[in-house]
Design a protein around this motif. Sequence first.
Motif, short mmCIF file in Angstrom:
data_model
loop_
_atom_site.label_atom_id
_atom_site.label_comp_id
_atom_site.label_asym_id
_atom_site.label_seq_id
_atom_site.Cartn_x
_atom_site.Cartn_y
_atom_site.Cartn_z
N ARG A 10 -16.61 28.73 0.59
CA ARG A 10 -17.08 27.81 -0.45
C ARG A 10 -15.97 27.55 -1.45
O ARG A 10 -15.15 28.42 -1.70
N LYS A 11 -15.99 26.38 -2.04
CA LYS A 11 -15.04 26.09 -3.12
C LYS A 11 -15.44 26.91 -4.34
O LYS A 11 -16.61 27.01 -4.69
N SER A 12 -14.45 27.50 -4.97
CA SER A 12 -14.71 28.28 -6.17
C SER A 12 -15.05 27.35 -7.33
O SER A 12 -14.36 26.36 -7.56
N ARG A 13 -16.10 27.67 -8.04
CA ARG A 13 -16.48 26.88 -9.22
C ARG A 13 -15.67 27.29 -10.44
O ARG A 13 -15.53 26.53 -11.38
N CYS A 14 -15.15 28.52 -10.42
CA CYS A 14 -14.42 29.04 -11.58
C CYS A 14 -12.91 28.86 -11.48
O CYS A 14 -12.25 28.67 -12.50
N LYS A 16 -10.10 26.64 -9.99
CA LYS A 16 -9.70 25.39 -9.32
C LYS A 16 -8.53 25.69 -8.38
O LYS A 16 -7.61 26.40 -8.73
N ASP A 19 -10.72 28.86 -2.74
CA ASP A 19 -12.00 29.01 -2.04
C ASP A 19 -12.46 30.46 -2.14
O ASP A 19 -11.63 31.37 -2.30
N ARG A 71 -10.82 35.69 -2.63
CA ARG A 71 -10.38 34.42 -3.21
C ARG A 71 -9.12 34.02 -2.47
O ARG A 71 -8.17 34.79 -2.39
#
Length: 89
Positions: A10-14, A16, A19, A71
């Motif tokens: 998933r793309k990390s929301r925190c 930029k 993933d 990460r």
Amino acid sequence: MTSLKITDIRKSRCDKGFDLVTAIFLSRVGYDASGLKYLDEKSLMVLESATAQEEIPATGVRSGDQYIRIRAKLDHGLMVGEEIRLNGM
């Protein structure tokens, strides 16, 4: 020999440009790991490692699975279902 199977990306929301990769530990006696992709741990950061107390369907982790959350930079080249091994493990 220990290998990992990618169950979710998933793309990390925190963070930029990064993933979040979830992988479960595989335990196979006599397993030939010569075809596994080796990853450079310098491009990764382990965020969590645990044993699932309950199923986590969204990430493909079942109760009792040992899993790791990593990460990784966006150019990691990983795919869900792929089996990997980290250098130094």
